[in-house]
Design a protein around this motif. Structure first.
Motif: not given
Length: 347
Positions: A157, A162, A164, A168, A173, A176-177
């Protein structure tokens, strides 16, 4: 190969973070930077400069020698060739994509080989897809010590920029990645310091599973680098068997005294910017350098660059045997003697 700085550990400060390869901004700076060394002036030209210009010129030469001058060793060439081959073969793979594992003792060029693979891959991607700045073809992380699944996901991330947050959860996570990597066409994931994952612990097993999950969801090639992986526990048990079945190994070693070693010394000597240094001095000392560094490419680089910095600071402007002896080396290079090195045909 371009001249680059070595990757450092992640830093939380705003000033420094962008300079690290473990961030997208740092990685892009690494890929885009092509260091052009300052022109070496004659002694007469140097003497004609005023004191301020001499200072700036010397500082530019110090900066040049402080950078790691990447040389195309057999390890680097083998890693880049094998990695690019796997990346091409994996383009059409739906599952069970194969990866690359660079393994060997510390200070034998694993990180350099891994990052040069990433550099070659990204430059090729930019040639194939010009002007598409939204693409992120390469992702680079280092595995933290005693890594947990959330720590692994957080490293992915952070590279992508992104958020963190403490609240979260790992599922958010990872999703999203994967979403960003899929949209950005990430096709090569570099994972350094993977020896920090131990399958002897529950957290280590789960961290390994997290990487496996990412490798199944991100349609790209994964390349690992770490210390003595084949003799560690990363390849043990059922999980280890799965990794071993999917990864092609590239081994790094201290270099034996051979024609390649002599060529490496000559390559590094050719990058020196010293007024009084006579070309060929270091090549005549290549056996001495091999004995002193134990055949370690990282130690050789530190030895020569350190002596060059000293030559500028002291005004001697040349590297001698005494100058090389004055540079303190790492402890590991003292422990490993040339008689322990593998024969040349094993390199």
């Amino acid at each position: 190969m371009t001249s680059t700085t070595t990757p450092d550990s992640p830093d939380d400060s705003d000033e420094d973070f962008g300079q690290h390869l473990t961030s997208l901004a740092g990685w892009r700076e690494f890929v885009s930077s092509v260091s052009r060394p300052p022109a070496l002036l004659s002694q007469a030209q140097y003497d004609a400069l005023d004191k301020e210009d001499q200072y700036d010129y010397d500082d530019a030469r110090l900066e040049h020698h402080a950078r790691l001058q990447v040389v195309a060793t057999s390890t680097v060439r083998r890693t880049v060739t094998c990695g690019r081959r796997l990346a091409i073969l994996n383009r059409g793979a739906i599952s069970a994509r194969r990866g690359l594992m660079v393994s060997g003792p510390a200070n034998t060029g694993k990180t350099i080989a891994l990052t040069q693979l990433g550099l070659a891959h990204e430059l090729q991607d930019r040639r194939r897809h010009p002007g598409q700045d939204e693409r992120i073809p390469v992702l680079y992380i280092t595995v933290p010590p005693a890594a947990t699944p959330r720590m692994i996901a957080a490293e992915f991330s952070r590279f992508l920029g992104l958020p963190v947050a403490r609240r979260s959860n790992i599922t958010d996570l990872m999703d999203s990645v994967v979403g960003v990597c899929t949209k950005a066409r990430t096709s090569l994931v570099l994972v350094d310091e993977i020896h920090n994952i131990s399958l002897a612990t529950r957290h280590g097993e789960e961290a390994s599973d997290t990487l496996k999950y990412f490798s199944e969801r991100i349609p790209g090639t994964f390349a690992y680098a770490g210390i003595d992986l084949e003799s560690g526990d990363l390849l043990s048990g059922t999980r280890g068997d799965q990794i071993a079945a999917r990864f092609t190994p590239v081994s790094t070693h201290p270099f034996p005294y051979s024609t390649e070693w002599q060529a490496l010394v000559a390559q590094m000597e050719s990058t020196l910017l010293l007024h009084q240094h006579k070309s060929g001095t270091l090549t005549r000392l290549d056996r001495f350098l091999h004995t002193r560094t134990g055949g370690m490419i990282g130690t050789l680089s530190h030895q020569i660059r350190g002596a060059a910095v000293d030559a500028i600071l002291t005004g001697t402007e040349k590297i001698t045997k005494d100058g090389l002896l004055a540079v303190d080396l790492d402890i590991a290079s003292r422990r490993r003697r040339p008689r322990d090195l593998p024969p040349a045909d094993k390199q």
